[in-house]
Write an enzyme that holds these catalytic residues in place. Structure first.
Site: not given
Ligand SMILES: Cc1cc2nc3c(=O)[nH]c(=O)nc-3n(C[C@H](O)[C@H](O)[C@H](O)COP(=O)(O)O)c2cc1C
Length: 350
Positions: A103, A125, A151, A223, A245, A247
């Site tokens: 991230s 980002y 993203t 993404k 996604s 997210h």
């Molecule tokens: C705690 C947390 C922090 C996240 N931080 C980011 C991030 O910094 N950048 C990003 O593109 N996605 C972020 N995501 C989204 C994840 O990359 C991913 O799309 C998502 O967790 C997938 O779904 P799932 O948790 O149901 O498996 C985050 C998700 C969570 C749960």
């Protein structure tokens, strides 16, 4: 694997505000439920009498060989789950033959991520203050990131649920302010990220893809795509892959779940680029469904975070290995000995 039980164990060990941040969606519990249950809305049409004596889950993602298509999603604030944070997650990914997304908001230096030995992609980002993003991608390249994940689904305020309020002001996160997490920036830029410049930009459009390709020399994964027409535009603008996604249901409470958007995106881009998916995948059967619907690989988010919170590196490794093992069993039962055998005709709406 019982992901709900793992989540309950994580909830029991994490401080409540940390657990709330990790599990937060853009709405209430029904939004998380919609994200995961969408994968169960498919049933399978298995082949019989195939030779499944040997199941091969190996593939490549943008040229990088992996022994499993189960990859690790970029997630911020991993040091709040385990003090080692991404050092542990990346080491587990390396042991599992997987790949990790790192991230923008990681609190771990890229050099230490790289030292864990897993192939890694940097998730970006784009900040209003452009030099912040530029320095981050330059440093990621220096430390061996082999793709940029751009993203594009979080541009502004989300659903105003109390849980999701962390999204409103990036300078005032519940877990750590910008200065503590953006460790890969020089101190002056880190300071700038605490102010207005730390807000995500919304004005860059599809041209950001070409800009990133040129600046980094790396392939760009877009993404957060949920529509075939956007996927096509991303490809025309220079993307090497799209990641379907929501997210993890954190971006927009009422968007379609990834499971419902995947086939449309895969059909729109054909074989021109690679397609990945995340959000709501909780088992190897879900992974098999995703690959059959057109994904080349999947990313897991929260199951990995729960593994990290409960068992550190070994906990993440356990999650990756168990989901992988479930995938192997599903491939056996589907009569699909290789990932290429996982085709759309194996899946029907429930
Ligand atoms: C705690 C947390 C922090 C996240 N931080 C980011 C991030 O910094 N950048 C990003 O593109 N996605 C972020 N995501 C989204 C994840 O990359 C991913 O799309 C998502 O967790 C997938 O779904 P799932 O948790 O149901 O498996 C985050 C998700 C969570 C749960």
């Amino acid at each position: 694997m019982d992901v709900d039980a793992l989540e309950a164990a994580a909830a029991a060990t994490l401080p409540p505000h940390v657990y709330d941040y990790f599990r937060a969606t853009a709405g209430g519990p029904e939004v998380a439920e919609r994200s995961t249950s969408a994968w169960s809305a498919f049933l399978h049409r298995p082949h019989v009498l195939q030779d499944t004596e040997r199941i091969d889950t190996g593939t490549t993602v943008l040229g990088t060989p992996v022994t499993t298509p189960v990859l690790v999603a970029p997630m911020a604030q991993q040091v709040a789950a385990d003090p080692l944070g991404e050092r542990a997650t990346a080491a587990a990914a390396a042991a599992a033959g997987s790949l990790i997304g790192i991230s923008t908001n990681t609190a771990v230096p890229f050099a230490e991520v790289a030292a864990a030995g897993a192939p890694w992609w940097f998730q970006l980002y784009i900040f209003k203050d452009r030099p912040i993003s530029e320095q981050l991608v330059d440093r990621a390249v220096e430390h061996g990131a082999s793709a940029i994940i751009l993203t594009v689904d979080i541009t502004g305020l989300r659903h105003p649920s109390p849980e999701a309020n962390y999204a409103v002001d990036p300078t005032d996160w519940p877990l750590s302010p910008a200065a503590d997490r953006l460790v890969n920036l020089d101190p002056d830029l880190r300071e700038r990220a605490r102010g207005e410049g730390g807000w995500f930009a919304r004005d860059f459009g599809f041209r950001a893809i070409e800009w990133l390709r040129e600046r980094t020399g790396l392939p760009v994964v877009v993404k957060g795509v949920l529509r075939g027409d956007d996927a096509r535009r991303a490809v025309d603008a220079g993307a090497s892959a799209v990641l379907v996604s929501t997210h993890g249901a954190r971006a927009f409470a009422t968007s379609v779940p990834s499971a419902r958007a995947l086939a449309e995106v895969a059909d729109a881009v054909g074989t021109d680029v690679e397609v990945y998916v995340d959000s709501g995948l909780r088992s190897g059967i879900d992974v098999a469904t995703a690959l059959a619907l057109g994904a080349r690989a999947v990313f897991l988010g929260r199951p990995v975070m729960w593994g990290l919170a409960t068992g550190g590196e070994a906990g993440v490794r356990n999650v990756l290995e168990r989901v992988h093992q479930e995938l192997v069993t599903a491939m056996d039962l589907l009569g699909a000995p290789t990932l290429a055998d996982l085709t759309q005709d194996l899946v029907v709406p429930a």
